[in-house]
Write a protein that holds these residues in place. Sequence first.
Motif, mmCIF file in Angstrom:
data_model
loop_
_atom_site.group_PDB
_atom_site.id
_atom_site.type_symbol
_atom_site.label_atom_id
_atom_site.label_comp_id
_atom_site.label_asym_id
_atom_site.label_seq_id
_atom_site.Cartn_x
_atom_site.Cartn_y
_atom_site.Cartn_z
ATOM 1 N N GLN A 64 -36.303 -49.961 51.560
ATOM 2 C CA GLN A 64 -36.205 -50.208 53.009
ATOM 3 C C GLN A 64 -34.874 -50.848 53.385
ATOM 4 N N SER A 65 -34.428 -51.829 52.613
ATOM 5 C CA SER A 65 -33.169 -52.497 52.955
ATOM 6 C C SER A 65 -31.973 -51.562 52.762
ATOM 7 N N VAL A 66 -32.032 -50.718 51.739
ATOM 8 C CA VAL A 66 -30.944 -49.753 51.527
ATOM 9 C C VAL A 66 -30.927 -48.732 52.661
ATOM 10 N N ALA A 67 -32.095 -48.233 53.058
ATOM 11 C CA ALA A 67 -32.165 -47.269 54.162
ATOM 12 C C ALA A 67 -31.649 -47.886 55.460
ATOM 13 N N GLN A 68 -31.975 -49.147 55.721
ATOM 14 C CA GLN A 68 -31.485 -49.825 56.928
ATOM 15 C C GLN A 68 -29.965 -49.970 56.900
ATOM 16 N N GLU A 69 -29.415 -50.325 55.765
ATOM 17 C CA GLU A 69 -27.959 -50.472 55.633
ATOM 18 C C GLU A 69 -27.269 -49.121 55.817
ATOM 19 N N LEU A 70 -27.839 -48.071 55.243
ATOM 20 C CA LEU A 70 -27.259 -46.735 55.402
ATOM 21 C C LEU A 70 -27.321 -46.287 56.862
ATOM 22 N N GLN A 71 -28.432 -46.562 57.540
ATOM 23 C CA GLN A 71 -28.570 -46.169 58.946
ATOM 24 C C GLN A 71 -27.550 -46.895 59.810
ATOM 25 N N LYS A 72 -27.271 -48.136 59.451
ATOM 26 C CA LYS A 72 -26.274 -48.916 60.190
ATOM 27 C C LYS A 72 -24.871 -48.317 59.992
ATOM 28 N N ASN A 73 -24.575 -47.881 58.767
ATOM 29 C CA ASN A 73 -23.257 -47.331 58.457
ATOM 30 C C ASN A 73 -23.100 -45.860 58.846
ATOM 31 N N TYR A 74 -24.207 -45.133 58.877
ATOM 32 C CA TYR A 74 -24.175 -43.698 59.202
ATOM 33 C C TYR A 74 -25.237 -43.426 60.272
ATOM 34 N N PRO A 75 -25.007 -43.845 61.513
ATOM 35 C CA PRO A 75 -26.037 -43.750 62.556
ATOM 36 C C PRO A 75 -26.476 -42.326 62.885
ATOM 37 N N CYS A 76 -25.645 -41.350 62.633
ATOM 38 C CA CYS A 76 -26.018 -39.963 62.945
ATOM 39 C C CYS A 76 -26.789 -39.286 61.809
ATOM 40 N N ALA A 77 -26.834 -39.914 60.656
ATOM 41 C CA ALA A 77 -27.504 -39.313 59.498
ATOM 42 C C ALA A 77 -29.015 -39.447 59.611
ATOM 43 N N GLN A 78 -29.718 -38.419 59.154
ATOM 44 C CA GLN A 78 -31.177 -38.453 59.072
ATOM 45 C C GLN A 78 -31.543 -39.023 57.700
ATOM 46 N N ILE A 79 -32.112 -40.215 57.693
ATOM 47 C CA ILE A 79 -32.412 -40.921 56.450
ATOM 48 C C ILE A 79 -33.919 -41.069 56.319
ATOM 49 N N SER A 80 -34.427 -40.789 55.120
ATOM 50 C CA SER A 80 -35.856 -40.888 54.865
ATOM 51 C C SER A 80 -36.076 -41.665 53.573
#
Length: 167
Positions: free
Chosen positions: A105-121
């Motif tokens: 969860q923390s890695v996905a949140q950090e990735l979403q913050k850095n790549y806001p347009c990416a679809q992360i699951s």
Amino acid sequence: IVIVDLLNNFKKKRQISISKELHCALSECLKKKEIAFMLVPRKGKSSYVICSDCKKALLCPNCQTLLSHVNDVYKCLHCSYKKSSITKCPLCGSFRMVDVGIGTQSVAQELQKNYPCAQISIADSDTFKDNSKRKETLQKLLEGEIDILVGTYAIAKGLDIPKISLT
């Protein structure tokens, strides 16, 4: 294979940070519309929780293993114990509880913050427990609807998906 030491970076920032090498590789992967898999050894927000004042880790009262912060619940990953909230340290009464380490969860949140347009699951034992959810995630991968899949060892076994260029 590139091995990057993140310990010094983590010590300076006290948070998850994406290395320069990983940032370049992820940016290239996203630009090419390919899929990235991020293998994280633990589900949830952190590896364990400690008290900032007494420096003691929260332990499961049943089996004495470290409690993890998963989906806003503190739970033992070895037995069925879980507690909805912990507002203060059971040992010293401090209200300064801190998540330590990383989880899916923390890695996905950090990735979403850095790549806001990416679809992360996220794919871990919680999200893959339900067969329909697992099938839905796999279908989205095959259809290119997921750019980055963050998961535990559930994603390291036998997922032969086209367009995976970064693991």
